[in-house]
Design a protein around this motif. Structure first.
Motif, short mmCIF file in Angstrom:
data_model
loop_
_atom_site.label_atom_id
_atom_site.label_comp_id
_atom_site.label_asym_id
_atom_site.label_seq_id
_atom_site.Cartn_x
_atom_site.Cartn_y
_atom_site.Cartn_z
N ILE A 283 1.18 12.76 -7.71
CA ILE A 283 1.30 12.31 -6.32
C ILE A 283 0.29 13.11 -5.51
O ILE A 283 0.26 14.34 -5.60
CB ILE A 283 2.71 12.53 -5.75
N ILE A 284 -0.55 12.43 -4.75
CA ILE A 284 -1.54 13.14 -3.93
C ILE A 284 -1.28 12.82 -2.46
O ILE A 284 -0.63 11.83 -2.12
CB ILE A 284 -2.99 12.76 -4.32
N ALA A 285 -1.79 13.69 -1.59
CA ALA A 285 -1.63 13.47 -0.15
C ALA A 285 -2.88 13.96 0.58
O ALA A 285 -3.56 14.88 0.11
CB ALA A 285 -0.40 14.21 0.36
N THR A 286 -3.18 13.33 1.67
CA THR A 286 -4.29 13.75 2.51
C THR A 286 -4.12 13.17 3.92
O THR A 286 -3.52 12.11 4.09
CB THR A 286 -5.64 13.28 1.93
N HIS A 287 -4.66 13.89 4.91
CA HIS A 287 -4.65 13.35 6.26
C HIS A 287 -5.96 12.62 6.56
O HIS A 287 -6.12 12.03 7.62
CB HIS A 287 -4.44 14.47 7.30
N LYS A 288 -6.87 12.64 5.58
CA LYS A 288 -8.16 11.96 5.74
C LYS A 288 -8.12 10.58 5.10
O LYS A 288 -7.28 10.30 4.26
CB LYS A 288 -9.28 12.79 5.11
N ASP A 289 -9.07 9.73 5.50
CA ASP A 289 -9.22 8.41 4.90
C ASP A 289 -10.11 8.57 3.66
O ASP A 289 -11.32 8.75 3.77
CB ASP A 289 -9.87 7.45 5.91
N LEU A 290 -9.48 8.52 2.49
CA LEU A 290 -10.23 8.78 1.25
C LEU A 290 -11.34 7.78 1.02
O LEU A 290 -12.40 8.12 0.48
CB LEU A 290 -9.28 8.80 0.05
N SER A 291 -11.12 6.52 1.41
CA SER A 291 -12.16 5.50 1.21
C SER A 291 -13.40 5.85 2.03
O SER A 291 -14.54 5.65 1.57
CB SER A 291 -11.64 4.11 1.58
N GLN A 292 -13.20 6.38 3.22
CA GLN A 292 -14.34 6.82 4.05
C GLN A 292 -15.01 8.05 3.45
O GLN A 292 -16.23 8.19 3.53
CB GLN A 292 -13.86 7.11 5.48
N GLU A 293 -14.20 8.93 2.85
CA GLU A 293 -14.77 10.12 2.21
C GLU A 293 -15.64 9.71 1.02
O GLU A 293 -16.65 10.35 0.73
CB GLU A 293 -13.65 11.06 1.75
N VAL A 294 -15.24 8.63 0.32
CA VAL A 294 -16.05 8.11 -0.78
C VAL A 294 -17.38 7.59 -0.24
O VAL A 294 -18.45 7.88 -0.80
CB VAL A 294 -15.31 6.98 -1.53
N LYS A 295 -17.33 6.85 0.86
CA LYS A 295 -18.56 6.30 1.46
C LYS A 295 -19.49 7.40 1.94
O LYS A 295 -20.71 7.27 1.88
CB LYS A 295 -18.20 5.37 2.63
#
Length: 447
Positions: A283-295
């Protein structure tokens, strides 16, 4: 269990004081000496942890006193101290529920000491089991742990239920303070992995050069300071769940190593060669938008698709309507229970103030506000002035109440008038507005 309260019932004052002195050499033992069975009974309200009972008391026999104590509380461990060496008497007492039977001799004080230590260990185990049961019961009932009745939180409940019934990876997103770890625990403790470990790792809290050792463990001598073998978090989580919080903070180089571990479901400790299989839910968690971090190139695309699994987005508190008041009441009840004080209520005005405030720190911020309000309030009611908001963003407080544009404009002008010692010309220049605008507001008594 820190201090053990022991009742010692002995009519021979010298012998009783001798035992009491010997037992109190242990700073964890609090010993109360009674010379009669009656005195013992009338003081049971003090809830002793252990009772050491003389068989031959002047006012009541040991077997009758044992029964009376058990009628009041049958969970108190009782040790019988007797001058009788009759085996049948000892057996009868043990059958009746006594924990031990000690014959008076030169070794009584040492035998009593050892018997109490054994009982204390058992009491500790019972207490630990009870505490574990209580914690698990709270975690199992996630709809009581995650407070809310709004449509947005019901949607979260629905996804939690789906996650519970499968072993799919889960990715939890949401602003800071929305309760991501609470949701992760709710999934784990309601799944078929609930009796196995829940291992939480906060990526942002671990120094970059230690993450690999924390994740995968290391062998003795793997690096300077590695004086012994260390088991990594993935091994520790075997059979259970590993929760990687703030996953977006993971270094790109370590992302590739994490990807390999997740694909192969095995780790190699630093300095070792043995491949160690593990079976842990991720289980992972983040307050960031991971898809944007990929971009942006900050997060590997292949790792993103490996961990995304079932996405659960937690709504911010300001979008959950009356959940704010439900949570406020929950935190008030929790505070009063923990501090053993009378119940506290929210006034109508304080409820309105809570509902208008945006809570950019979400549930964590609300708890902080409520805890302080419980301390500051009088007459067991939280009033308007008891609610103190310490916002990191000064605009939060300014925009926390819905007002008309004219009212906001008046507040700004009033602020700069005070700052400029009521100099209208200076204020007009500073705000790049006409003097007439300020005069009109003054005449209309808005400023």
């Amino acid at each position: 269990m820190c201090v053990l309260k022991i009742f010692l019932v002995e009519d021979d004052l010298f012998f009783g004081e001798t035992l009491k002195y010997h037992l109190q050499l242990n700073p964890d033992f609090e010993v109360h000496l009674f010379q009669t069975g009656k005195d013992c009974l009338i003081n049971l309200y003090e809830k002793p942890d252990i009772i050491c009972l003389d068989f031959g008391l002047p006012d009541i026999t040991g077997d009758k006193l044992l029964k009376k104590i058990q009628e009041t509380n049958d969970k108190i461990p009782i040790i019988i101290i007797s001058g009788q060496e009759d085996i049948e008497v000892a057996v009868d007492f043990l059958k009746s529920g006594a924990k031990d039977y000690i014959v008076k001799s030169n070794h009584t004080k040492d035998l009593l000491w050892n018997s109490i230590l054994k009982i204390r260990e058992n009491l500790k185990l019972v207490q630990e089991v009870e505490e574990l049961k209580e914690k698990l019961e709270q975690k199992f009932s996630f709809e009581k742990t995650i407070i809310g009745q709004s449509d947005s939180i019901k949607s979260v409940f629905n996804k939690i239920n789906k996650a519970i019934n499968t072993n799919i990876n889960v990715s939890i997103t949401g602003e800071t303070g929305t309760g991501k770890e609470v949701v992760a625990k709710a999934i784990h403790y309601n799944s078929d992995r609930k009796n196995k470990p829940f291992i939480a790792v906060n990526m942002a809290a671990i120094p970059k050069d230690l993450i690999e050792s924390v994740f995968f463990g290391h062998e003795k001598g793997a690096f300077t300071g590695a004086s012994e073998r260390s088991i990594g978090k993935f091994e520790q989580a075997d059979g259970g769940t590993i929760f990687l919080d703030e996953i977006a903070e993971l270094d790109l180089n370590l992302q590739s190593k994490l990807l390999r571990v997740l694909q192969e479901r095995e780790v190699i400790r630093l300095g070792g060669t043995t491949r160690i299989k593990f079976n842990a839910r991720l289980i992972i968690a983040t307050h960031k938008d991971l898809s944007q971090e990929v971009k942006k190139g900050n997060f590997r695309e292949d790792l993103f698709y490996r961990i995304i699994g079932l996405p659960i987005e937690l709504p911010p508190l300001r979008e959950r309507g009356n959940d704010t008041l439900l949570l406020a009441k929950y935190f008030i009840d929790l505070f009063t229970k923990e501090n053993k004080i009378k119940s506290i209520t929210l006034s109508k005005e304080s409820k309105q103030k809570l509902m208008k405030y945006p809570f950019y720190g979400n549930i964590r911020e609300l708890k902080s506000v409520i805890d302080l309000a419980c301390v500051m309030c009088e007459e067991n009611e939280i009033l308007l002035d008891d609610l103190t908001f310490t916002s990191i963003n000064s605009n939060d407080m300014f925009l926390s109440e819905e007002k008309k544009l004219k009212e906001y404009t008046a507040e700004i002008i009033l602020h700069y008038l005070k700052k400029n010692n009521n100099d209208v010309i200076q204020t007009a220049k500073k705000l790049d507005i006409g003097k007439s605008t300020i005069y009109n507001l003054i005449q209309s008594k808005i400023v």
